[in-house]
Design a protein around this motif. Structure first.
Motif, mmCIF file in Angstrom:
data_model
loop_
_atom_site.group_PDB
_atom_site.id
_atom_site.type_symbol
_atom_site.label_atom_id
_atom_site.label_comp_id
_atom_site.label_asym_id
_atom_site.label_seq_id
_atom_site.Cartn_x
_atom_site.Cartn_y
_atom_site.Cartn_z
ATOM 1 N N ALA A 1 0.815 -1.213 0.000
ATOM 2 C CA ALA A 1 0.000 0.000 0.000
ATOM 3 C C ALA A 1 0.848 1.262 0.000
ATOM 4 N N GLY A 2 1.934 1.249 0.779
ATOM 5 C CA GLY A 2 2.779 2.438 0.827
ATOM 6 C C GLY A 2 3.337 2.786 -0.535
ATOM 7 N N ILE A 3 3.771 1.777 -1.284
ATOM 8 C CA ILE A 3 4.303 2.011 -2.625
ATOM 9 C C ILE A 3 3.208 2.531 -3.550
ATOM 10 N N ARG A 4 2.018 1.885 -3.474
ATOM 11 C CA ARG A 4 0.922 2.318 -4.330
ATOM 12 C C ARG A 4 0.524 3.753 -4.039
ATOM 13 N N ALA A 5 0.442 4.059 -2.753
ATOM 14 C CA ALA A 5 -0.032 5.393 -2.358
ATOM 15 C C ALA A 5 0.901 6.477 -2.879
ATOM 16 N N GLU A 6 2.194 6.265 -2.708
ATOM 17 C CA GLU A 6 3.139 7.276 -3.151
ATOM 18 C C GLU A 6 3.136 7.405 -4.674
ATOM 19 N N ASP A 7 3.000 6.285 -5.366
ATOM 20 C CA ASP A 7 2.989 6.319 -6.822
ATOM 21 C C ASP A 7 1.714 6.957 -7.358
ATOM 22 N N GLU A 8 0.597 6.674 -6.724
ATOM 23 C CA GLU A 8 -0.674 7.188 -7.228
ATOM 24 C C GLU A 8 -0.796 8.691 -6.998
ATOM 25 N N GLY A 9 -0.331 9.164 -5.846
ATOM 26 C CA GLY A 9 -0.396 10.593 -5.550
ATOM 27 C C GLY A 9 -1.814 11.129 -5.492
ATOM 28 N N LEU A 10 -2.774 10.263 -5.137
ATOM 29 C CA LEU A 10 -4.170 10.689 -5.071
ATOM 30 C C LEU A 10 -4.781 10.195 -3.773
ATOM 31 N N LEU A 11 -5.366 11.098 -3.004
ATOM 32 C CA LEU A 11 -6.095 10.742 -1.786
ATOM 33 C C LEU A 11 -7.585 10.884 -2.067
ATOM 34 N N THR A 12 -8.329 9.797 -1.914
ATOM 35 C CA THR A 12 -9.773 9.825 -2.113
ATOM 36 C C THR A 12 -10.456 9.797 -0.753
ATOM 37 N N LEU A 13 -11.250 10.818 -0.501
ATOM 38 C CA LEU A 13 -11.893 11.021 0.790
ATOM 39 C C LEU A 13 -13.398 11.048 0.605
ATOM 40 N N SER A 14 -14.109 10.324 1.455
ATOM 41 C CA SER A 14 -15.570 10.329 1.429
ATOM 42 C C SER A 14 -16.082 10.917 2.734
ATOM 43 N N THR A 15 -17.090 11.783 2.636
ATOM 44 C CA THR A 15 -17.687 12.348 3.844
ATOM 45 C C THR A 15 -19.135 12.714 3.572
ATOM 46 N N SER A 16 -19.851 13.068 4.629
ATOM 47 C CA SER A 16 -21.259 13.427 4.497
ATOM 48 C C SER A 16 -21.396 14.824 3.887
ATOM 49 N N ASN A 17 -22.573 15.095 3.338
ATOM 50 C CA ASN A 17 -22.839 16.415 2.777
ATOM 51 C C ASN A 17 -22.709 17.494 3.848
ATOM 52 N N THR A 18 -23.190 17.197 5.055
ATOM 53 C CA THR A 18 -23.141 18.194 6.126
ATOM 54 C C THR A 18 -21.713 18.536 6.503
ATOM 55 N N PHE A 19 -20.888 17.525 6.761
ATOM 56 C CA PHE A 19 -19.514 17.796 7.191
ATOM 57 C C PHE A 19 -18.733 18.486 6.076
ATOM 58 N N ALA A 20 -18.975 18.080 4.840
ATOM 59 C CA ALA A 20 -18.263 18.699 3.715
ATOM 60 C C ALA A 20 -18.634 20.168 3.571
ATOM 61 N N ASN A 21 -19.933 20.466 3.552
ATOM 62 C CA ASN A 21 -20.381 21.814 3.226
ATOM 63 C C ASN A 21 -20.235 22.811 4.366
ATOM 64 N N THR A 22 -20.310 22.332 5.611
ATOM 65 C CA THR A 22 -20.274 23.275 6.733
ATOM 66 C C THR A 22 -18.887 23.428 7.343
ATOM 67 N N TRP A 23 -17.957 22.498 7.034
ATOM 68 C CA TRP A 23 -16.626 22.624 7.657
ATOM 69 C C TRP A 23 -15.485 22.271 6.720
ATOM 70 N N LEU A 24 -15.515 21.082 6.120
ATOM 71 C CA LEU A 24 -14.317 20.565 5.459
ATOM 72 C C LEU A 24 -13.904 21.353 4.225
#
Length: 298
Positions: free
Chosen positions: A84-107
Protein backbone atom coordinates in the motif's frame (compact mmCIF):
# COMPACT_ATOMS: atom_id res chain seq x y z
CA UNK A 1 9.59 -25.57 2.77
CA UNK A 2 6.10 -24.06 2.69
CA UNK A 3 3.22 -26.38 1.76
CA UNK A 4 0.98 -23.71 0.26
CA UNK A 5 -2.01 -24.76 -1.90
CA UNK A 6 -2.40 -23.14 -5.33
CA UNK A 7 -2.51 -19.38 -4.70
CA UNK A 8 -5.21 -18.84 -7.33
CA UNK A 9 -7.49 -21.17 -5.40
CA UNK A 10 -6.55 -19.54 -2.08
CA UNK A 11 -7.42 -16.11 -3.45
CA UNK A 12 -10.79 -17.34 -4.69
CA UNK A 13 -11.53 -19.03 -1.36
CA UNK A 14 -10.74 -15.86 0.62
CA UNK A 15 -13.17 -13.82 -1.49
CA UNK A 16 -15.87 -16.51 -1.38
CA UNK A 17 -15.46 -16.87 2.39
CA UNK A 18 -15.62 -13.11 2.95
CA UNK A 19 -18.88 -12.85 1.00
CA UNK A 20 -20.08 -16.36 1.85
CA UNK A 21 -21.43 -16.23 -1.67
CA UNK A 22 -19.85 -17.65 -4.83
CA UNK A 23 -21.65 -15.20 -7.14
CA UNK A 24 -20.43 -12.16 -5.22
CA UNK A 25 -16.89 -13.57 -5.18
CA UNK A 26 -17.03 -14.13 -8.93
CA UNK A 27 -18.11 -10.51 -9.51
CA UNK A 28 -15.31 -9.19 -7.29
CA UNK A 29 -12.65 -11.27 -9.01
CA UNK A 30 -13.97 -10.89 -12.57
CA UNK A 31 -14.60 -14.63 -12.91
CA UNK A 32 -17.57 -16.83 -13.65
CA UNK A 33 -19.38 -18.57 -10.82
CA UNK A 34 -18.38 -21.90 -12.36
CA UNK A 35 -14.71 -20.92 -12.19
CA UNK A 36 -15.08 -19.99 -8.52
CA UNK A 37 -16.75 -23.34 -7.76
CA UNK A 38 -13.94 -25.16 -9.59
CA UNK A 39 -11.18 -23.40 -7.63
CA UNK A 40 -12.95 -24.12 -4.33
CA UNK A 41 -13.24 -27.78 -5.31
CA UNK A 42 -9.52 -27.89 -6.18
CA UNK A 43 -8.66 -26.48 -2.76
CA UNK A 44 -10.99 -28.85 -0.91
CA UNK A 45 -9.51 -31.84 -2.72
CA UNK A 46 -6.01 -30.64 -1.89
CA UNK A 47 -6.92 -30.29 1.81
CA UNK A 48 -9.02 -33.43 1.98
CA UNK A 49 -11.99 -31.78 3.68
CA UNK A 50 -14.88 -29.45 2.79
CA UNK A 51 -14.59 -25.72 3.33
CA UNK A 52 -18.22 -24.93 2.51
CA UNK A 53 -21.56 -26.64 3.10
CA UNK A 54 -23.87 -26.42 0.09
CA UNK A 55 -27.47 -25.80 1.16
CA UNK A 56 -29.96 -25.27 -1.64
CA UNK A 57 -29.06 -21.91 -3.20
CA UNK A 58 -26.54 -20.81 -0.58
CA UNK A 59 -23.17 -21.84 0.77
CA UNK A 60 -22.02 -21.73 4.38
CA UNK A 61 -18.51 -22.03 5.75
CA UNK A 62 -17.66 -25.17 7.66
CA UNK A 63 -15.80 -24.83 10.96
CA UNK A 64 -12.54 -25.58 9.17
CA UNK A 65 -13.37 -23.09 6.43
CA UNK A 66 -14.16 -20.37 8.97
CA UNK A 67 -10.87 -20.88 10.80
CA UNK A 68 -8.91 -20.74 7.57
CA UNK A 69 -10.87 -17.73 6.27
CA UNK A 70 -10.13 -15.63 9.34
CA UNK A 71 -6.38 -16.17 9.05
CA UNK A 72 -6.33 -15.77 5.30
CA UNK A 73 -8.19 -12.44 5.42
CA UNK A 74 -5.60 -11.14 7.87
CA UNK A 75 -2.83 -12.48 5.63
CA UNK A 76 -4.28 -10.74 2.54
CA UNK A 77 -4.66 -7.52 4.55
CA UNK A 78 -1.00 -7.79 5.50
CA UNK A 79 -0.02 -8.34 1.87
CA UNK A 80 -2.13 -5.36 0.84
CA UNK A 81 -0.51 -3.21 3.52
CA UNK A 82 2.96 -4.30 2.40
CA UNK A 83 2.34 -2.81 -1.04
CA UNK A 84 0.00 0.00 0.00
CA UNK A 85 2.78 2.44 0.83
CA UNK A 86 4.30 2.01 -2.63
CA UNK A 87 0.92 2.32 -4.33
CA UNK A 88 -0.03 5.39 -2.36
CA UNK A 89 3.14 7.28 -3.15
CA UNK A 90 2.99 6.32 -6.82
CA UNK A 91 -0.67 7.19 -7.23
CA UNK A 92 -0.40 10.59 -5.55
CA UNK A 93 -4.17 10.69 -5.07
CA UNK A 94 -6.09 10.74 -1.79
CA UNK A 95 -9.77 9.83 -2.11
CA UNK A 96 -11.89 11.02 0.79
CA UNK A 97 -15.57 10.33 1.43
CA UNK A 98 -17.69 12.35 3.84
CA UNK A 99 -21.26 13.43 4.50
CA UNK A 100 -22.84 16.42 2.78
CA UNK A 101 -23.14 18.19 6.13
CA UNK A 102 -19.51 17.80 7.19
CA UNK A 103 -18.26 18.70 3.72
CA UNK A 104 -20.38 21.81 3.23
CA UNK A 105 -20.27 23.28 6.73
CA UNK A 106 -16.63 22.62 7.66
CA UNK A 107 -14.32 20.57 5.46
CA UNK A 108 -14.45 22.30 2.08
CA UNK A 109 -13.60 25.61 3.76
CA UNK A 110 -10.28 24.14 4.92
CA UNK A 111 -9.36 21.39 2.47
CA UNK A 112 -7.48 23.80 0.24
CA UNK A 113 -4.96 24.35 3.05
CA UNK A 114 -4.12 20.64 3.03
CA UNK A 115 -3.75 20.67 -0.75
CA UNK A 116 -1.41 23.68 -0.58
CA UNK A 117 0.69 21.98 2.10
CA UNK A 118 0.96 18.85 -0.09
CA UNK A 119 1.00 20.08 -3.71
CA UNK A 120 2.37 16.71 -4.88
CA UNK A 121 -0.89 15.04 -3.88
CA UNK A 122 -4.29 15.40 -5.53
CA UNK A 123 -7.37 15.19 -3.31
CA UNK A 124 -10.68 13.79 -4.54
CA UNK A 125 -13.69 14.52 -2.31
CA UNK A 126 -16.81 12.35 -2.51
CA UNK A 127 -19.94 13.39 -0.62
CA UNK A 128 -22.54 10.86 0.47
CA UNK A 129 -24.57 10.20 3.59
CA UNK A 130 -24.20 6.44 3.07
CA UNK A 131 -21.51 4.52 4.96
CA UNK A 132 -18.41 3.83 2.89
CA UNK A 133 -17.75 0.20 1.96
CA UNK A 134 -13.95 0.14 1.81
CA UNK A 135 -13.95 -3.38 0.35
CA UNK A 136 -16.05 -2.33 -2.65
CA UNK A 137 -15.29 1.38 -3.14
CA UNK A 138 -12.12 3.17 -4.22
CA UNK A 139 -11.87 5.28 -1.04
CA UNK A 140 -8.80 5.83 1.15
CA UNK A 141 -10.38 7.49 4.19
CA UNK A 142 -13.88 8.51 5.24
CA UNK A 143 -15.48 10.84 7.74
CA UNK A 144 -18.68 9.28 8.98
CA UNK A 145 -21.27 9.93 11.66
CA UNK A 146 -22.16 7.30 14.24
CA UNK A 147 -21.23 5.86 17.60
CA UNK A 148 -17.97 4.22 16.48
CA UNK A 149 -16.97 0.60 16.96
CA UNK A 150 -16.79 -0.38 13.27
CA UNK A 151 -15.01 -3.71 12.92
CA UNK A 152 -11.72 -3.65 11.03
CA UNK A 153 -11.50 0.15 10.91
CA UNK A 154 -9.13 2.60 12.56
CA UNK A 155 -11.19 5.35 14.22
CA UNK A 156 -10.43 8.88 15.43
CA UNK A 157 -13.20 10.88 17.07
CA UNK A 158 -13.33 14.35 15.49
CA UNK A 159 -16.29 15.94 17.25
CA UNK A 160 -19.38 15.03 19.22
CA UNK A 161 -22.73 15.82 17.63
CA UNK A 162 -25.18 17.88 19.66
CA UNK A 163 -28.22 19.80 18.44
CA UNK A 164 -30.46 22.74 19.32
CA UNK A 165 -33.13 24.81 17.50
CA UNK A 166 -32.03 27.77 15.38
CA UNK A 167 -33.73 30.20 13.02
CA UNK A 168 -33.03 33.44 11.18
CA UNK A 169 -33.20 36.80 13.04
CA UNK A 170 -36.06 37.85 10.73
CA UNK A 171 -38.07 34.72 11.57
CA UNK A 172 -37.58 35.41 15.28
CA UNK A 173 -38.51 39.09 14.92
CA UNK A 174 -41.81 38.18 13.23
CA UNK A 175 -42.63 36.15 16.36
CA UNK A 176 -42.07 39.06 18.69
CA UNK A 177 -38.40 38.38 19.32
CA UNK A 178 -39.01 35.47 21.69
CA UNK A 179 -39.91 31.80 21.22
CA UNK A 180 -40.61 29.35 24.05
CA UNK A 181 -39.94 25.60 23.70
CA UNK A 182 -43.67 24.79 23.64
CA UNK A 183 -44.16 27.29 20.79
CA UNK A 184 -42.16 25.00 18.51
CA UNK A 185 -45.14 22.61 18.28
CA UNK A 186 -47.04 25.37 16.43
CA UNK A 187 -44.25 26.87 14.32
CA UNK A 188 -42.92 25.80 10.90
CA UNK A 189 -40.19 23.24 11.53
CA UNK A 190 -37.56 22.19 9.01
CA UNK A 191 -37.35 18.37 8.75
CA UNK A 192 -39.85 17.77 11.61
CA UNK A 193 -39.59 14.03 10.90
CA UNK A 194 -36.06 14.06 12.33
CA UNK A 195 -36.05 12.14 15.68
CA UNK A 196 -33.80 14.86 17.11
CA UNK A 197 -36.88 17.10 17.41
CA UNK A 198 -38.84 14.82 19.72
CA UNK A 199 -35.80 14.17 21.90
CA UNK A 200 -34.90 17.84 22.28
CA UNK A 201 -38.51 18.84 23.04
CA UNK A 202 -38.95 16.17 25.70
CA UNK A 203 -35.67 17.16 27.35
CA UNK A 204 -36.94 20.76 27.33
CA UNK A 205 -40.02 19.64 29.26
CA UNK A 206 -42.45 19.81 26.35
CA UNK A 207 -45.09 17.10 26.07
CA UNK A 208 -44.76 15.79 22.52
CA UNK A 209 -47.95 14.42 20.95
CA UNK A 210 -47.99 10.96 19.45
CA UNK A 211 -47.26 10.73 15.76
CA UNK A 212 -45.48 13.22 13.53
CA UNK A 213 -44.94 16.82 14.52
CA UNK A 214 -46.46 19.62 12.48
CA UNK A 215 -45.76 19.01 8.76
CA UNK A 216 -42.87 20.96 7.31
CA UNK A 217 -40.26 20.93 4.58
CA UNK A 218 -38.07 17.81 4.65
CA UNK A 219 -34.44 18.09 3.62
CA UNK A 220 -31.80 15.39 3.34
CA UNK A 221 -28.90 16.97 5.24
CA UNK A 222 -28.19 19.45 8.02
CA UNK A 223 -26.27 21.57 5.51
CA UNK A 224 -29.49 22.17 3.57
CA UNK A 225 -31.54 22.60 6.74
CA UNK A 226 -29.26 25.35 8.03
CA UNK A 227 -29.51 27.32 4.80
CA UNK A 228 -33.30 26.91 4.76
CA UNK A 229 -33.39 28.34 8.29
CA UNK A 230 -31.25 31.31 7.20
CA UNK A 231 -33.77 31.90 4.40
CA UNK A 232 -36.53 32.23 7.02
CA UNK A 233 -38.35 29.02 6.13
CA UNK A 234 -38.67 27.84 9.74
CA UNK A 235 -36.79 26.52 12.74
CA UNK A 236 -34.06 23.93 12.15
CA UNK A 237 -32.41 21.53 14.59
CA UNK A 238 -28.70 22.19 14.08
CA UNK A 239 -25.29 21.36 15.54
CA UNK A 240 -23.80 24.62 16.94
CA UNK A 241 -20.22 23.72 15.97
CA UNK A 242 -21.05 23.72 12.27
CA UNK A 243 -22.85 27.07 12.35
CA UNK A 244 -20.57 29.15 14.57
CA UNK A 245 -19.71 31.66 11.85
CA UNK A 246 -23.35 32.12 10.84
CA UNK A 247 -24.32 32.62 14.49
CA UNK A 248 -21.48 35.09 15.04
CA UNK A 249 -22.32 37.05 11.89
CA UNK A 250 -26.04 37.20 12.63
CA UNK A 251 -27.39 34.93 9.90
CA UNK A 252 -28.72 32.47 12.47
CA UNK A 253 -30.02 32.78 16.02
CA UNK A 254 -29.68 30.07 18.64
CA UNK A 255 -33.02 30.06 20.48
CA UNK A 256 -32.05 28.17 23.66
CA UNK A 257 -28.99 27.26 25.68
CA UNK A 258 -30.11 23.63 25.89
CA UNK A 259 -28.32 21.28 23.48
CA UNK A 260 -29.18 17.59 23.29
CA UNK A 261 -27.21 14.62 22.01
CA UNK A 262 -27.82 11.06 20.88
CA UNK A 263 -24.20 10.12 21.64
CA UNK A 264 -23.22 10.35 17.98
CA UNK A 265 -20.00 11.82 16.70
CA UNK A 266 -18.05 12.40 13.52
CA UNK A 267 -15.14 10.00 13.08
CA UNK A 268 -12.20 9.73 10.71
CA UNK A 269 -12.00 6.09 9.63
CA UNK A 270 -9.91 3.93 7.33
CA UNK A 271 -9.10 0.21 7.14
CA UNK A 272 -6.90 -0.66 10.10
CA UNK A 273 -4.24 -2.25 7.92
CA UNK A 274 -3.91 0.97 5.85
CA UNK A 275 -3.68 3.42 8.73
CA UNK A 276 0.06 3.99 8.26
CA UNK A 277 -0.01 4.46 4.49
CA UNK A 278 1.89 7.76 4.12
CA UNK A 279 -0.81 9.78 2.35
CA UNK A 280 -3.45 8.63 4.84
CA UNK A 281 -1.18 9.35 7.80
CA UNK A 282 -0.47 12.87 6.49
CA UNK A 283 -4.15 13.64 6.05
CA UNK A 284 -5.01 12.23 9.48
CA UNK A 285 -2.36 14.36 11.19
CA UNK A 286 -3.53 17.49 9.37
CA UNK A 287 -7.24 16.88 10.08
CA UNK A 288 -6.75 16.15 13.79
CA UNK A 289 -4.65 19.30 14.10
CA UNK A 290 -7.31 21.43 12.38
CA UNK A 291 -10.12 19.96 14.45
CA UNK A 292 -8.16 20.55 17.67
CA UNK A 293 -7.49 24.16 16.65
CA UNK A 294 -11.24 24.67 16.25
CA UNK A 295 -11.85 23.25 19.73
CA UNK A 296 -14.28 20.60 18.53
CA UNK A 297 -13.73 18.33 21.55
CA UNK A 298 -13.03 21.01 24.14
Amino acid sequence: MRRIPPLAAVRVFEAAARHENFTAAAEELGMTQAAVSYQIRVLEERLGQPLFRRERRRVLLTDAGRRAAHQLTRAFDAIDAAFAGIRAEDEGLLTLSTSNTFANTWLVWRLGAFQMAHPEMAVRLLTSDLLTDFAAEDVDVAIRAGRGGWEGLSEDLLLRIDFTPMCSPEFLALRGGRIEPADLLRLPLISPNDPWWSQWLREAGVEVPEGALRPGVRLDSQAHEGHAAMAGQGVAMLTPFFWRNDLAEGRLVRLFEQASTRNFGYWLVCPEHRRRVPKIARFREWLLREIAADGALS
